[in-house]
Design a protein around this motif. Structure first.
Motif, short mmCIF file in Angstrom:
data_model
loop_
_atom_site.label_atom_id
_atom_site.label_comp_id
_atom_site.label_asym_id
_atom_site.label_seq_id
_atom_site.Cartn_x
_atom_site.Cartn_y
_atom_site.Cartn_z
N PHE A 58 1.84 3.57 -2.00
CA PHE A 58 0.45 3.69 -2.42
C PHE A 58 -0.36 2.42 -2.23
CE2 PHE A 58 2.89 6.79 -4.92
CZ PHE A 58 2.26 7.95 -4.51
N THR A 59 0.16 1.51 -1.42
CA THR A 59 -0.59 0.29 -1.14
C THR A 59 -0.36 -0.10 0.31
OG1 THR A 59 -1.01 -1.98 -1.82
CG2 THR A 59 1.27 -1.25 -1.92
N ALA A 60 -1.35 -0.75 0.87
CA ALA A 60 -1.22 -1.30 2.22
C ALA A 60 -1.20 -2.82 2.17
CB ALA A 60 -2.37 -0.82 3.09
N ASP A 61 -1.28 -3.39 0.98
CA ASP A 61 -1.30 -4.84 0.79
C ASP A 61 0.10 -5.41 1.06
OD1 ASP A 61 -1.31 -7.46 -0.15
OD2 ASP A 61 -2.67 -7.00 -1.80
N ARG A 62 0.21 -6.20 2.11
CA ARG A 62 1.49 -6.78 2.51
C ARG A 62 2.14 -7.58 1.38
NH1 ARG A 62 3.67 -8.63 7.79
NH2 ARG A 62 5.24 -10.20 7.30
N ALA A 63 1.34 -8.35 0.65
CA ALA A 63 1.88 -9.17 -0.44
C ALA A 63 2.46 -8.30 -1.56
CB ALA A 63 0.80 -10.10 -1.00
N LEU A 64 1.80 -7.19 -1.89
CA LEU A 64 2.32 -6.30 -2.93
C LEU A 64 3.60 -5.60 -2.48
CD1 LEU A 64 -0.94 -4.70 -4.40
CD2 LEU A 64 0.55 -6.40 -5.45
N ILE A 65 3.63 -5.20 -1.23
CA ILE A 65 4.84 -4.56 -0.70
C ILE A 65 6.00 -5.55 -0.72
CG2 ILE A 65 5.89 -3.57 1.38
CD1 ILE A 65 3.09 -2.43 2.07
N LEU A 142 4.79 -8.33 12.26
CA LEU A 142 4.30 -6.96 12.08
C LEU A 142 4.05 -6.68 10.60
CD1 LEU A 142 6.49 -4.53 14.23
CD2 LEU A 142 4.03 -4.86 14.38
N HIS A 143 2.99 -5.97 10.31
CA HIS A 143 2.77 -5.49 8.93
C HIS A 143 3.89 -4.50 8.62
CE1 HIS A 143 1.03 -3.39 5.53
NE2 HIS A 143 0.17 -4.41 5.41
N PRO A 144 4.45 -4.52 7.42
CA PRO A 144 5.56 -3.61 7.11
C PRO A 144 5.26 -2.15 7.40
CG PRO A 144 5.26 -5.18 5.32
CD PRO A 144 4.15 -5.41 6.30
N GLN A 146 3.63 -0.99 9.76
CA GLN A 146 3.65 -0.77 11.20
C GLN A 146 5.02 -1.07 11.78
OE1 GLN A 146 0.55 -3.51 12.19
NE2 GLN A 146 -1.08 -1.99 11.90
N ASN A 147 5.96 -1.44 10.94
CA ASN A 147 7.30 -1.81 11.37
C ASN A 147 8.24 -0.62 11.16
OD1 ASN A 147 9.88 -2.88 11.64
ND2 ASN A 147 9.34 -4.84 10.69
N PRO A 148 8.77 -0.04 12.26
CA PRO A 148 9.65 1.12 12.14
C PRO A 148 10.91 0.83 11.30
CG PRO A 148 9.08 0.72 14.44
CD PRO A 148 8.52 -0.40 13.65
N LEU A 149 11.44 -0.41 11.39
CA LEU A 149 12.61 -0.77 10.60
C LEU A 149 12.29 -0.69 9.10
CD1 LEU A 149 15.51 -1.82 10.33
CD2 LEU A 149 14.61 -4.14 10.55
N TYR A 150 11.11 -1.18 8.72
CA TYR A 150 10.72 -1.12 7.31
C TYR A 150 10.57 0.32 6.84
CZ TYR A 150 8.04 -1.05 3.07
OH TYR A 150 7.63 -0.77 1.80
N LEU A 151 9.87 1.13 7.62
CA LEU A 151 9.62 2.52 7.22
C LEU A 151 10.93 3.30 7.08
CD1 LEU A 151 6.45 3.18 9.41
CD2 LEU A 151 6.54 2.72 6.94
N GLU A 152 11.85 3.09 8.01
CA GLU A 152 13.16 3.74 7.92
C GLU A 152 13.93 3.21 6.71
OE1 GLU A 152 17.41 3.93 10.24
OE2 GLU A 152 15.65 3.31 11.37
N ASN A 153 13.88 1.90 6.52
CA ASN A 153 14.56 1.26 5.41
C ASN A 153 14.06 1.80 4.07
OD1 ASN A 153 16.56 -0.87 5.54
ND2 ASN A 153 15.21 -2.02 4.19
N ARG A 154 12.74 1.94 3.95
CA ARG A 154 12.14 2.42 2.71
C ARG A 154 12.57 3.86 2.42
NH1 ARG A 154 5.71 2.65 2.03
NH2 ARG A 154 6.02 4.29 3.55
#
Length: 191
Positions: A58-65, A142-144, A146-154
């Motif tokens: 629910f956020t796009a803020d890189r620092a919060l993620i 890369l912003h998380p 936009q990072n496929p590794l992050y999205l898969e990891n999450r």
């Protein structure tokens, strides 16, 4: 890891069996309280992990993620891992030092096998999604999102947390219900 956990359970079991007396009622209550507290700590870490992982949707803020995943690491190190090991140790000690035994009742066997399964799952899979991929994801330009590794990891973190939560919930339910009874061929002993 599995060998180490089984060795730990074996050592605790061996030490417990060397004691001539079973736990007194007050000692049993104290160990049960310690066991329940360790499960509460374990549950707290899993619930916190799940809430923080969901918050990243629910956020796009890189620092919060980044902060959410940093706290997920802290929950793993300081709640989930200690809670899991403490519940295993106190559970084995209670089983060995009371009339329950390690192999007399199906529900006791299911509990310690389930806890070992959860610890091995966490050590082999959750570790990757929580710790091993953390630095490569957040040190990337890369912003998380936009990072496929992050999205898969999450997504794997959601799935893994749900599996861990289901295992732990199952263990709590069988602790309360004590289903399946005593194993056949096991004679009744006194407390």
């Amino acid at each position: 890891m599995l060998t180490g956990l089984l060795a730990l359970a074996g050592i605790i079991s061996w030490i417990g069996k060397k004691r001539s007396k079973k736990l007194s009622m007050n000692q049993k209550k104290g160990w049960l309280i310690a066991h329940i507290l360790s499960v509460i700590i374990y549950f707290s870490g899993l619930i916190g992990t799940l809430l923080l992982a969901v918050s990243t949707k629910f956020t796009a803020d890189r620092a919060l993620i980044h902060a959410a995943h940093l706290f997920i690491q802290f929950f793993d190190w300081f709640l989930i891992i200690p809670g899991a090991f403490a519940s295993l140790i106190t559970g084995v000690w209670l089983a060995v030092r009371t009339h329950w035994g390690m192999t007399k009742y199906y529900w006791v066997m299911a509990k310690w096998l389930g806890n070992i399964t959860a610890i091995v799952f966490g050590g082999n899979f959750m570790r990757i999604w929580i710790h091993d991929n953390f630095e490569p994801i957040f040190s990337s330009s890369l912003h998380p999102l936009q990072n496929p590794l992050y999205l898969e990891n999450r997504e794997m973190l959601f799935t893994g947390t749900a599996i861990s939560f289901a295992i732990l919930l199952f263990l709590v339910v069988i602790s309360y219900l004590k289903p399946w009874g005593k194993r056949k061929g096991i004679h009744k002993t006194t407390t």
